[in-house]
Motif scaffolding. Structure first.
Motif, PDB file in Angstrom:
ATOM      1  N   ARG A   1      -1.630  -6.695  -2.728  1.00 19.43           N
ATOM      2  CA  ARG A   1      -0.228  -6.995  -2.968  1.00 19.43           C
ATOM      3  C   ARG A   1      -0.074  -7.673  -4.322  1.00 19.43           C
ATOM      4  NH1 ARG A   1       3.807 -10.153   1.072  1.00 19.43           N
ATOM      5  NH2 ARG A   1       5.367 -10.598  -0.502  1.00 19.43           N
ATOM      6  N   PHE A   2      -1.033  -8.570  -4.637  1.00 22.33           N
ATOM      7  CA  PHE A   2      -1.012  -9.255  -5.926  1.00 22.33           C
ATOM      8  C   PHE A   2      -1.052  -8.241  -7.074  1.00 22.33           C
ATOM      9  CE2 PHE A   2      -3.217 -11.123  -9.539  1.00 22.33           C
ATOM     10  CZ  PHE A   2      -2.512 -12.295  -9.730  1.00 22.33           C
ATOM     11  N   GLY A   3      -1.912  -7.240  -6.934  1.00 21.62           N
ATOM     12  CA  GLY A   3      -2.033  -6.223  -7.976  1.00 21.62           C
ATOM     13  C   GLY A   3      -0.746  -5.445  -8.148  1.00 21.62           C
ATOM     14  N   TYR A   4      -0.134  -5.094  -7.028  1.00 18.01           N
ATOM     15  CA  TYR A   4       1.124  -4.341  -7.092  1.00 18.01           C
ATOM     16  C   TYR A   4       2.213  -5.176  -7.761  1.00 18.01           C
ATOM     17  CZ  TYR A   4       5.391  -2.021  -5.573  1.00 18.01           C
ATOM     18  OH  TYR A   4       6.626  -1.421  -5.557  1.00 18.01           O
ATOM     19  N   GLU A   5       2.309  -6.445  -7.337  1.00 21.65           N
ATOM     20  CA  GLU A   5       3.358  -7.300  -7.904  1.00 21.65           C
ATOM     21  C   GLU A   5       3.128  -7.513  -9.401  1.00 21.65           C
ATOM     22  OE1 GLU A   5       4.756  -9.750  -3.953  1.00 21.65           O
ATOM     23  OE2 GLU A   5       3.578 -10.826  -5.445  1.00 21.65           O
ATOM     24  N   THR A   6       1.862  -7.623  -9.788  1.00 21.59           N
ATOM     25  CA  THR A   6       1.540  -7.757 -11.202  1.00 21.59           C
ATOM     26  C   THR A   6       1.976  -6.521 -11.974  1.00 21.59           C
ATOM     27  OG1 THR A   6      -0.359  -9.121 -10.685  1.00 21.59           O
ATOM     28  CG2 THR A   6      -0.365  -8.053 -12.832  1.00 21.59           C
TER      29      THR A   6
ATOM     30  N   THR B   1       5.899   6.624  -6.572  1.00 18.80           N
ATOM     31  CA  THR B   1       5.412   5.938  -5.376  1.00 18.80           C
ATOM     32  C   THR B   1       5.614   4.436  -5.496  1.00 18.80           C
ATOM     33  OG1 THR B   1       3.758   7.642  -4.988  1.00 18.80           O
ATOM     34  CG2 THR B   1       3.374   5.511  -3.969  1.00 18.80           C
ATOM     35  N   ASP B   2       5.156   3.866  -6.610  1.00 16.12           N
ATOM     36  CA  ASP B   2       5.291   2.415  -6.786  1.00 16.12           C
ATOM     37  C   ASP B   2       6.754   2.001  -6.705  1.00 16.12           C
ATOM     38  OD1 ASP B   2       2.651   1.877  -6.975  1.00 16.12           O
ATOM     39  OD2 ASP B   2       2.572   1.678  -9.147  1.00 16.12           O
ATOM     40  N   ASN B   3       7.654   2.824  -7.247  1.00 13.13           N
ATOM     41  CA  ASN B   3       9.070   2.482  -7.232  1.00 13.13           C
ATOM     42  C   ASN B   3       9.680   2.619  -5.844  1.00 13.13           C
ATOM     43  OD1 ASN B   3      10.357   1.790  -9.927  1.00 13.13           O
ATOM     44  ND2 ASN B   3       8.961   3.447 -10.480  1.00 13.13           N
ATOM     45  N   ALA B   4       9.210   3.606  -5.101  1.00 16.00           N
ATOM     46  CA  ALA B   4       9.805   3.852  -3.792  1.00 16.00           C
ATOM     47  C   ALA B   4       9.496   2.725  -2.813  1.00 16.00           C
ATOM     48  CB  ALA B   4       9.314   5.191  -3.240  1.00 16.00           C
ATOM     49  N   VAL B   5       8.374   2.044  -3.017  1.00 17.77           N
ATOM     50  CA  VAL B   5       7.968   1.038  -2.024  1.00 17.77           C
ATOM     51  C   VAL B   5       8.350  -0.377  -2.461  1.00 17.77           C
ATOM     52  CG1 VAL B   5       6.080   2.495  -1.258  1.00 17.77           C
ATOM     53  CG2 VAL B   5       5.635   0.738  -2.956  1.00 17.77           C
TER      54      VAL B   5
ATOM     55  N   GLU C   1       9.475  -2.533   0.430  1.00 16.95           N
ATOM     56  CA  GLU C   1       8.758  -2.603   1.711  1.00 16.95           C
ATOM     57  C   GLU C   1       7.257  -2.774   1.534  1.00 16.95           C
ATOM     58  OE1 GLU C   1      10.366   0.180   4.822  1.00 16.95           O
ATOM     59  OE2 GLU C   1      11.533   0.854   3.116  1.00 16.95           O
ATOM     60  N   TYR C   2       6.826  -3.145   0.310  1.00 16.81           N
ATOM     61  CA  TYR C   2       5.388  -3.252   0.088  1.00 16.81           C
ATOM     62  C   TYR C   2       4.804  -4.471   0.773  1.00 16.81           C
ATOM     63  CZ  TYR C   2       6.361  -6.984  -3.209  1.00 16.81           C
ATOM     64  OH  TYR C   2       6.777  -8.163  -3.753  1.00 16.81           O
ATOM     65  N   GLY C   3       5.668  -5.418   1.144  1.00 20.90           N
ATOM     66  CA  GLY C   3       5.165  -6.687   1.666  1.00 20.90           C
ATOM     67  C   GLY C   3       4.644  -6.599   3.085  1.00 20.90           C
ATOM     68  N   GLY C   4       5.137  -5.631   3.867  1.00 14.28           N
ATOM     69  CA  GLY C   4       4.735  -5.585   5.272  1.00 14.28           C
ATOM     70  C   GLY C   4       4.077  -4.261   5.603  1.00 14.28           C
ATOM     71  N   PRO C   5       3.585  -4.119   6.841  1.00 23.30           N
ATOM     72  CA  PRO C   5       2.983  -2.860   7.241  1.00 23.30           C
ATOM     73  C   PRO C   5       4.016  -1.736   7.168  1.00 23.30           C
ATOM     74  CG  PRO C   5       2.722  -4.564   8.915  1.00 23.30           C
ATOM     75  CD  PRO C   5       3.623  -5.103   7.892  1.00 23.30           C
ATOM     76  N   PRO C   6       3.649  -0.493   6.925  1.00 22.33           N
ATOM     77  CA  PRO C   6       2.256  -0.050   6.789  1.00 22.33           C
ATOM     78  C   PRO C   6       1.676  -0.227   5.376  1.00 22.33           C
ATOM     79  CG  PRO C   6       3.759   1.815   6.669  1.00 22.33           C
ATOM     80  CD  PRO C   6       4.601   0.612   6.918  1.00 22.33           C
ATOM     81  N   VAL C   7       2.525  -0.452   4.379  1.00 23.91           N
ATOM     82  CA  VAL C   7       1.985  -0.513   3.008  1.00 23.91           C
ATOM     83  C   VAL C   7       1.244  -1.829   2.780  1.00 23.91           C
ATOM     84  CG1 VAL C   7       2.567  -0.426   0.561  1.00 23.91           C
ATOM     85  CG2 VAL C   7       3.850   0.969   2.186  1.00 23.91           C
ATOM     86  N   GLY C   8       1.843  -2.931   3.227  1.00 24.76           N
ATOM     87  CA  GLY C   8       1.256  -4.240   2.941  1.00 24.76           C
ATOM     88  C   GLY C   8       0.679  -4.902   4.176  1.00 24.76           C
ATOM     89  N   GLY C   9       0.538  -6.216   4.111  1.00 22.48           N
ATOM     90  CA  GLY C   9      -0.049  -6.975   5.202  1.00 22.48           C
ATOM     91  C   GLY C   9      -1.411  -7.494   4.802  1.00 22.48           C
ATOM     92  N   PHE C  10      -1.707  -8.714   5.144  1.00 26.93           N
ATOM     93  CA  PHE C  10      -2.974  -9.373   4.792  1.00 26.93           C
ATOM     94  C   PHE C  10      -3.233  -9.347   3.289  1.00 26.93           C
ATOM     95  CE2 PHE C  10      -3.565  -7.444   9.041  1.00 26.93           C
ATOM     96  CZ  PHE C  10      -3.623  -8.605   9.774  1.00 26.93           C
ATOM     97  N   GLY C  11      -2.161  -9.405   2.496  1.00 28.62           N
ATOM     98  CA  GLY C  11      -2.356  -9.441   1.042  1.00 28.62           C
ATOM     99  C   GLY C  11      -2.810  -8.132   0.441  1.00 28.62           C
ATOM    100  N   LEU C  12      -2.762  -7.063   1.240  1.00 30.37           N
ATOM    101  CA  LEU C  12      -3.256  -5.785   0.736  1.00 30.37           C
ATOM    102  C   LEU C  12      -2.113  -4.892   0.267  1.00 30.37           C
ATOM    103  CD1 LEU C  12      -6.016  -4.892   3.338  1.00 30.37           C
ATOM    104  CD2 LEU C  12      -6.275  -5.885   1.066  1.00 30.37           C
ATOM    105  N   PHE C  13      -2.473  -3.855  -0.459  1.00 28.62           N
ATOM    106  CA  PHE C  13      -1.553  -2.797  -0.842  1.00 28.62           C
ATOM    107  C   PHE C  13      -2.266  -1.487  -0.572  1.00 28.62           C
ATOM    108  CE2 PHE C  13       0.201   0.233  -3.871  1.00 28.62           C
ATOM    109  CZ  PHE C  13       1.566   0.067  -3.686  1.00 28.62           C
ATOM    110  N   ARG C  14      -1.718  -0.682   0.317  1.00 33.31           N
ATOM    111  CA  ARG C  14      -2.416   0.549   0.706  1.00 33.31           C
ATOM    112  C   ARG C  14      -1.759   1.734   0.016  1.00 33.31           C
ATOM    113  NH1 ARG C  14      -1.618  -2.592   5.145  1.00 33.31           N
ATOM    114  NH2 ARG C  14      -3.498  -3.460   6.065  1.00 33.31           N
TER     115      ARG C  14
END
Lengths: 543, 350
Positions: B215-220, A387-391, A394-407
């Protein structure tokens, strides 16, 4: 050569099966034992049977090619023969005597020498020093001039052109390979094993190598030649053995063998050797370049100049192939085009707008996908989950990212979508990516990259290390991107692959472009000369 | 037909956990055998310890006092392992954090809540500053952080000893090699405990959540697992290294402040009490997981507490440290063994 001291006294009866199979060499007296006979070699590793009852006879005066896909068991078999691995079952018989090759030293003493694909030389030492390194016949008081004189004598004896006083680090790949071969021959090798020897050579250097091998064969020695290039195997070998899935499938006379027939043996079913993927007639090429590089220079990882004044224009709807012997700046060029490597001179424009060099995320954001040269070092984090490798793109934007989050749940959904599109069966998405096979890793990376490659796909050696099926998938994907009007920059060491897919081919030598040819005008000889440093510019324009 | 061991590429989760539990039991068994050989009764001592430690609120609160700094120093190390680095300097950052908190507490005046916050902030900044040079050296020059962070521990220890016995020495009592009592204290919790424990637990939970859901956690995670892939994806590896290491130093510094304001109250040499080093063990046993740090810190605190309780029977803290060393040793073996599984060997052919 008399039976070496290590030999056991037991004489093994191999004659009966050998006589009808003397490699087509009617000049050998009947009953001549093979130089090497492997009988029923079996070697297992956790989860896989690497070799399963492999029999292989190599006659004196024979060049015997070993053909097989990646993972067919070629390397394991050779590691058994060179004393690196120990077989679980089976016998090694040299000159008719069963031998116990318990260490690489024992194999060398028995006259078995191997030239590995990645040379095992000390770059800071001279040729003479490398030849004498770790050799018991090296004189106790060894001055540079003594070593060089001995090396010169050896080089003459085996008619291998080397410069004894040159530092290995300054030599071309072809010259280094000759040093490796000399090193092996100097230790009285009668069986020379070469692992993919032409991968690093220009076509002309490969011809020199073939001449040296034929001379070696003429003295009653044997060569085991590992390769996956069907044409050169047919050209150089006397007999060809095909391995598949750890078993020996067949041994064939090279005379009369066809590429199609060998490929079918290798893969296990009749395949269309390579589906040609011609351009659709009338497929448009964008008038303006998608990527324009002007006067690019860049350094390599050690801080030395690697690229000089590179100018390339890449148009939408075309495939630009980059040819060259490995290590002439391809890695650096692929990294510059994808924003991974800063540049020291020049400008890069994407869609006419200046791009900030060294900003990989920015390049990806502007629609440049990248299948990297070494997926385990760059394209994937092998210890992280699938999973971590597949994203990763595209982790930076929706749907996975956005607002500094990682879903994580959204990441899992995206990973399942990518795996489904790549037709990779994933037992668990929490499993580390390293548990996937190389082909499946590359399929995932390719699919992940085509998702973001809205303008350009940079594919560096996409078929390297893959089996025929996975190569088919990848090349089809690349051709489809071209048909969709995207630009593709294709790096490959297979000229046939480049000629087949590319619209234009540029050749890199020593970090410079030797010229760009329309593929229609490119033939192997011209490309070979350019790969060896000859400039040929027929100003290949986009079709 | 036979059986043989086969290595698998990655350890199964259940096997890894079992390996750890067995490692702890094996270490305790070794310690017990040594104790029995020296004429003590290990089982009776164990029972005695268990009664004292868990039989009363006071016993549990003692463990709570010990577990608080261990959680924080454990988190400090676990954070850096996420980016593939090791902060061996938790000991020094802990001490410097305590020193900065003491400086604020001894030299400034204000309402208690404000002063506690100021002390915490000073400690976090001081801890981060203490790891700043190793961080820059690591991120920009590739200098091994193991050595630089470790060496700064000794500098920190000497600095604290000098301050505590020199300029800031408590001259009113005369005999103490420590500073005056810092007048600001962590709010109490229960009989002997203080609010440091819930804070430490909260820090662990927040850290775990941040590493998983940001995102910070993932990048780390990516930068730690494969820097090459991070460069490829355009992740600023250096910036992440700097951020994670400074954060790690700040957490260790905070631990020093909580120890000072909650438990020790005076800055003295040896205030860090090996918590920084034990934090490495806590993080290793937790396999770098911030939530698992809570459990492994509790285990380590229980062991330390056992040492204190059993010192009446002639054991000292060195014995406890030896046991923790054994646990680490057996854990390493257990982790390796967790990669193996028993498989049936196929009948030999030919």
């Amino acid at each position: 050569m008399s039976a070496p001291a290590l030999a056991r006294t037991e004489r093994v009866e191999t004659g009966a099966e050998v006589v009808p199979e003397t490699g087509g060499r009617s000049d050998l007296p009947p009953g001549t034992p093979p130089l090497v006979a492997l009988q029923g070699i079996t070697k297992t590793f956790p989860g896989i049977v690497a070799n399963d009852g492999v029999d292989l006879d190599v006659m004196p005066g024979e060049i015997h090619a070993l053909l097989g896909e990646n993972g067919a068991g070629k390397s394991t078999l050779m590691n058994v023969l060179t004393g690196i691995y120990r077989q679980d079952a089976g016998r090694i018989i040299l000159d008719g005597y069963a031998r116990d090759l318990s260490s690489p030293q024992a194999a060398i003493a028995a006259g078995i020498g191997m030239v590995h694909q990645h040379f095992k030389l000390v770059p800071a030492f001279t040729v003479a020093e490398n030849v004498h390194l770790g050799w018991e016949e090296t004189p106790w008081r060894a001055s540079a001039s003594v070593l060089e004189a001995r090396t010169r004598a050896l080089a003459e004896r085996f008619s291998l052109k080397v410069r004894p006083d040159a530092r290995v680090g300054d030599l071309s790949a072809g010259e280094q390979q000759r040093v490796e071969i000399l090193r092996v021959l100097a230790r009285a090798a009668r069986i020379l094993i070469l692992d993919e020897p032409t991968a690093v050579l220009t076509p002309q250097e490969a011809q020199d190598l073939f001449r040296a091998l034929r001379a070696f064969r003429a003295n009653g020695n044997a060569v085991i030649f590992i390769s996956h290039k069907l044409d050169e195997v047919i050209a150089i070998a006397d007999r060809i053995s095909v391995l598949r899935g750890g078993r020996k499938i067949a041994t064939r006379e090279a005379a009369g063998a066809t590429e199609r027939g060998l490929a079918a043996l290798m893969v296990g079913h009749e395949i269309t050797l390579r589906k040609v993927r011609p351009r659709r007639p009338g497929l448009p090429v964008s008038p303006e370049p998608v990527v324009a590089m002007e006067g690019i220079s860049a350094l390599d990882d050690r801080g030395l100049p690697a690229l000089h004044d590179i100018s390339l224009r890449l148009h939408g709807g075309e495939i630009l192939g980059i040819a060259g012997v490995a290590g002439n700046g391809q890695r650096e060029l692929s990294q510059v085009v994808t924003g991974m490597r800063p540049i020291t001179a020049g400008v890069i424009r994407i869609d006419g707008r200046l791009a900030k060099p060294g900003d990989a995320a920015g390049f990806a954001g502007r629609g440049i996908g990248h299948i990297p040269e070494d997926r385990l070092r760059a394209g994937l984090a092998p210890s992280l989950s699938i999973t971590d490798n597949a994203v990763l793109r595209e982790y930076g934007g929706p749907p996975v990212g956005g607002f500094g989050l990682f879903r994580p749940w959204a990441a899992g959904r995206l990973a399942r979508a990518i795996a489904a599109a790549a037709e990779v069966a994933v037992p668990s998405f929490e499993m580390p990516a390293r548990n996937l096979s190389g082909g499946n890793q590359q399929r995932l990376v390719a699919r992940r990259e085509t998702r973001i490659a809205e303008r350009v796909l940079v594919a560096a050696y996409p078929s390297r290390g893959l089996d025929v099926g996975a190569i088919e998938t990848l090349l089809a994907l690349i051709a489809r991107l071209r048909d969709e009007g995207k630009a593709v920059l294709l790096f490959s060491e297979e000229l046939s692959e480049l000629i087949e897919l590319s619209d234009r081919i540029a050749v890199l030598f020593n970090g410079r472009i030797m010229g760009t040819l329309p593929t229609a005008e490119a033939d192997v000889e011209t490309l070979g000369l350019m790969m060896g440093g000859q400039r040929q510019d027929r100003s290949g324009r986009a079709p | 037909m036979g059986w043989r061991l086969q290595r698998t590429p990655s350890a199964h989760r259940a096997a890894a956990l079992t390996g750890r539990i067995l490692a702890i039991l094996a270490a305790l068994a070794c310690a017990g055998i040594v104790l029995a050989m020296t004429g003590r009764a290990p089982i009776a001592m164990g029972a005695d310890f268990w009664d004292t430690a868990t039989g009363s609120t006071a016993g549990l609160e003692d463990v709570g006092l010990l577990v608080t700094p261990l959680i924080l120093t454990g988190i400090a190390v676990a954070l850096t392992t996420r980016i593939g680095l090791w902060n061996i300097g938790g000991e020094g950052q802990f001490g410097i954090g305590a020193l900065a908190a003491a400086a604020v507490g001894l030299h400034l005046d204000g309402p208690e809540p404000v002063m506690l916050l100021a002390m915490a902030a000073a400690a976090a900044v001081a801890g981060a500053l203490w790891i700043l040079v190793p961080t820059i050296a690591r991120a920009y020059a590739g200098v091994n952080e193991l050595i630089t962070t470790l060496l700064l521990n000794f500098v920190a220890a000497l600095l604290i000893a000098w301050v505590a016995t020199g300029p800031w020495r408590d001259r009113t009592g005369g005999a103490l090699a420590a500073t005056l009592r810092v007048p600001y204290e962590m709010p109490p919790l229960g009989e002997a405990g203080h609010w440091g424990l819930p804070i430490a637990v909260a820090v662990a939970v927040v850290a775990a959540a941040a590493l998983t859901f940001t995102r910070f956690g993932y990048e780390t995670r990516v930068a730690g697992a494969n820097p090459g892939a991070a460069v490829y994806a355009g992740i600023p590896v250096r910036a992440r290294i700097v951020a994670v290491m400074l954060l790690s130093g700040a957490v260790a510094g905070m631990a020093g402040m909580i120890e000072l304001a909650g438990t020790a109250h005076r800055l003295q040499g040896g205030i860090s009490n090996n918590y920084g080093y034990l934090g490495i063990m806590v993080a290793v046993l937790a396999r770098g997981s911030c939530l698992a740090v809570l459990a492994t810190a509790a285990l380590m605190a229980t062991l330390l507490n056992a040492g204190i309780i059993l010192s009446a029977q002639g054991l000292n803290t060195s014995a406890v440290l030896a046991v923790t060393g054994l646990i680490l040793f057996f854990t390493a073996i257990g982790d390796e063994l967790a990669h193996y599984k028993l498989v049936r060997r196929p009948a030999p052919t030919g």
